[in-house]
Design a protein around this motif. Sequence first.
Motif, PDB file in Angstrom:
ATOM      1  N   ILE A  36       0.834  -1.204   0.000  1.00  0.00           N
ATOM      2  CA  ILE A  36       0.000   0.000   0.000  1.00  0.00           C
ATOM      3  C   ILE A  36       0.868   1.253   0.000  1.00  0.00           C
ATOM      4  CG2 ILE A  36      -1.685   1.335   1.323  1.00  0.00           C
ATOM      5  CD1 ILE A  36      -2.899  -1.370   2.170  1.00  0.00           C
ATOM      6  N   ALA A  37       1.936   1.249   0.789  1.00  0.00           N
ATOM      7  CA  ALA A  37       2.841   2.401   0.822  1.00  0.00           C
ATOM      8  C   ALA A  37       3.485   2.617  -0.546  1.00  0.00           C
ATOM      9  CB  ALA A  37       3.902   2.199   1.893  1.00  0.00           C
ATOM     10  N   GLU A  38       3.879   1.536  -1.207  1.00  0.00           N
ATOM     11  CA  GLU A  38       4.494   1.634  -2.535  1.00  0.00           C
ATOM     12  C   GLU A  38       3.502   2.192  -3.558  1.00  0.00           C
ATOM     13  OE1 GLU A  38       6.143  -1.359  -5.997  1.00  0.00           O
ATOM     14  OE2 GLU A  38       6.382  -1.996  -3.907  1.00  0.00           O
ATOM     15  N   ILE A  39       2.280   1.698  -3.534  1.00  0.00           N
ATOM     16  CA  ILE A  39       1.259   2.183  -4.469  1.00  0.00           C
ATOM     17  C   ILE A  39       0.951   3.649  -4.209  1.00  0.00           C
ATOM     18  CG2 ILE A  39      -1.176   1.989  -5.125  1.00  0.00           C
ATOM     19  CD1 ILE A  39      -0.865  -1.073  -4.709  1.00  0.00           C
ATOM     20  N   ALA A  40       0.791   4.012  -2.941  1.00  0.00           N
ATOM     21  CA  ALA A  40       0.504   5.412  -2.602  1.00  0.00           C
ATOM     22  C   ALA A  40       1.626   6.325  -3.077  1.00  0.00           C
ATOM     23  CB  ALA A  40       0.297   5.558  -1.098  1.00  0.00           C
ATOM     24  N   GLN A  41       2.865   5.888  -2.911  1.00  0.00           N
ATOM     25  CA  GLN A  41       4.001   6.691  -3.368  1.00  0.00           C
ATOM     26  C   GLN A  41       3.991   6.827  -4.890  1.00  0.00           C
ATOM     27  OE1 GLN A  41       7.857   5.089  -2.428  1.00  0.00           O
ATOM     28  NE2 GLN A  41       8.901   6.987  -2.948  1.00  0.00           N
ATOM     29  N   LYS A  42       3.758   5.731  -5.605  1.00  0.00           N
ATOM     30  CA  LYS A  42       3.726   5.767  -7.071  1.00  0.00           C
ATOM     31  C   LYS A  42       2.608   6.685  -7.581  1.00  0.00           C
ATOM     32  CE  LYS A  42       5.510   1.106  -8.074  1.00  0.00           C
ATOM     33  NZ  LYS A  42       5.117  -0.213  -8.601  1.00  0.00           N
ATOM     34  N   LEU A  43       1.455   6.672  -6.889  1.00  0.00           N
ATOM     35  CA  LEU A  43       0.313   7.483  -7.304  1.00  0.00           C
ATOM     36  C   LEU A  43       0.384   8.906  -6.753  1.00  0.00           C
ATOM     37  CD1 LEU A  43      -2.546   4.870  -6.821  1.00  0.00           C
ATOM     38  CD2 LEU A  43      -1.542   5.616  -8.982  1.00  0.00           C
ATOM     39  N   ASP A  44       1.355   9.168  -5.902  1.00  0.00           N
ATOM     40  CA  ASP A  44       1.537  10.475  -5.272  1.00  0.00           C
ATOM     41  C   ASP A  44       0.306  10.882  -4.463  1.00  0.00           C
ATOM     42  OD1 ASP A  44       3.004  12.727  -4.575  1.00  0.00           O
ATOM     43  OD2 ASP A  44       2.259  13.898  -6.276  1.00  0.00           O
ATOM     44  N   ILE A  45      -0.160   9.938  -3.637  1.00  0.00           N
ATOM     45  CA  ILE A  45      -1.260  10.222  -2.719  1.00  0.00           C
ATOM     46  C   ILE A  45      -0.806   9.859  -1.307  1.00  0.00           C
ATOM     47  CG2 ILE A  45      -3.069   9.841  -4.460  1.00  0.00           C
ATOM     48  CD1 ILE A  45      -3.622   7.110  -3.092  1.00  0.00           C
ATOM     49  N   LYS A  47      -0.837   7.946   2.264  1.00  0.00           N
ATOM     50  CA  LYS A  47      -1.137   6.582   2.677  1.00  0.00           C
ATOM     51  C   LYS A  47      -2.406   6.639   3.520  1.00  0.00           C
ATOM     52  CE  LYS A  47       0.921   3.601   5.678  1.00  0.00           C
ATOM     53  NZ  LYS A  47       2.061   3.173   6.446  1.00  0.00           N
ATOM     54  N   PRO A  48      -3.420   5.842   3.192  1.00  0.00           N
ATOM     55  CA  PRO A  48      -4.685   5.910   3.936  1.00  0.00           C
ATOM     56  C   PRO A  48      -4.601   5.242   5.308  1.00  0.00           C
ATOM     57  CG  PRO A  48      -4.794   4.186   2.296  1.00  0.00           C
ATOM     58  CD  PRO A  48      -3.477   4.883   2.093  1.00  0.00           C
ATOM     59  N   TYR A  49      -5.481   5.674   6.183  1.00  0.00           N
ATOM     60  CA  TYR A  49      -5.628   5.053   7.494  1.00  0.00           C
ATOM     61  C   TYR A  49      -6.708   3.991   7.413  1.00  0.00           C
ATOM     62  CZ  TYR A  49      -2.719   8.597   9.629  1.00  0.00           C
ATOM     63  OH  TYR A  49      -1.665   9.386   9.960  1.00  0.00           O
ATOM     64  N   TRP A  50      -6.453   2.857   8.063  1.00  0.00           N
ATOM     65  CA  TRP A  50      -7.427   1.775   8.101  1.00  0.00           C
ATOM     66  C   TRP A  50      -8.433   2.050   9.203  1.00  0.00           C
ATOM     67  CZ3 TRP A  50      -7.543  -2.915   5.281  1.00  0.00           C
ATOM     68  CH2 TRP A  50      -6.528  -3.034   4.328  1.00  0.00           C
ATOM     69  N   LEU A  51      -9.699   1.988   8.855  1.00  0.00           N
ATOM     70  CA  LEU A  51     -10.774   2.085   9.826  1.00  0.00           C
ATOM     71  C   LEU A  51     -11.355   0.681  10.017  1.00  0.00           C
ATOM     72  CD1 LEU A  51     -12.461   5.353   8.524  1.00  0.00           C
ATOM     73  CD2 LEU A  51     -10.870   5.101  10.437  1.00  0.00           C
ATOM     74  N   PRO A  52     -12.091   0.453  11.086  1.00  0.00           N
ATOM     75  CA  PRO A  52     -12.618  -0.899  11.337  1.00  0.00           C
ATOM     76  C   PRO A  52     -13.379  -1.503  10.156  1.00  0.00           C
ATOM     77  CG  PRO A  52     -12.913   0.440  13.280  1.00  0.00           C
ATOM     78  CD  PRO A  52     -12.393   1.357  12.199  1.00  0.00           C
ATOM     79  N   HIS A  53     -14.174  -0.700   9.455  1.00  0.00           N
ATOM     80  CA  HIS A  53     -14.928  -1.266   8.330  1.00  0.00           C
ATOM     81  C   HIS A  53     -14.009  -1.671   7.176  1.00  0.00           C
ATOM     82  CE1 HIS A  53     -14.773   2.923   6.849  1.00  0.00           C
ATOM     83  NE2 HIS A  53     -14.868   2.368   5.656  1.00  0.00           N
ATOM     84  N   ILE A  65     -12.167  -0.123   0.073  1.00  0.00           N
ATOM     85  CA  ILE A  65     -12.221   1.217  -0.517  1.00  0.00           C
ATOM     86  C   ILE A  65     -11.940   2.243   0.572  1.00  0.00           C
ATOM     87  CG2 ILE A  65     -13.729   2.924  -1.596  1.00  0.00           C
ATOM     88  CD1 ILE A  65     -15.240   0.507  -2.855  1.00  0.00           C
ATOM     89  N   PHE A  66     -11.032   3.153   0.264  1.00  0.00           N
ATOM     90  CA  PHE A  66     -10.696   4.253   1.163  1.00  0.00           C
ATOM     91  C   PHE A  66     -11.307   5.535   0.606  1.00  0.00           C
ATOM     92  CE2 PHE A  66      -7.131   1.225   1.403  1.00  0.00           C
ATOM     93  CZ  PHE A  66      -7.162   0.922   2.749  1.00  0.00           C
TER      94      PHE A  66
END
Length: 87
Positions: A36-45, A47-53, A65-66
């Motif tokens: 996820i960190a690699e994808i977020a870096q590549k997309l320049d967004i 890193k999302p936080y995980w919520l219980p859902h 889905i975030f």
Amino acid sequence: MLRIWGKVIKNNKIIMHEEAINNENISYQEQLKKCIAEIAQKLDIQKPYWLPHNLEEFNKLKKTIFTQDNFIEEINFDKFEIIVLEE
């Protein structure tokens, strides 16, 4: 091996997407975090936080889905979706 596809969606259209693969001999959770960190870096967004859902959805469907709720800063897209392609 863990292979994840991440896509950024705006107005029901994929505007960016990337894939990440992790072959390291580490736990599944660590592989997932790194992908996820690699994808977020590549997309320049952010890193999302995980919520219980998100955790519940990911454990059942191997995808989640975030939305704005998962990010601290304002996002310029509707959602960021990750899907497991291969485990």
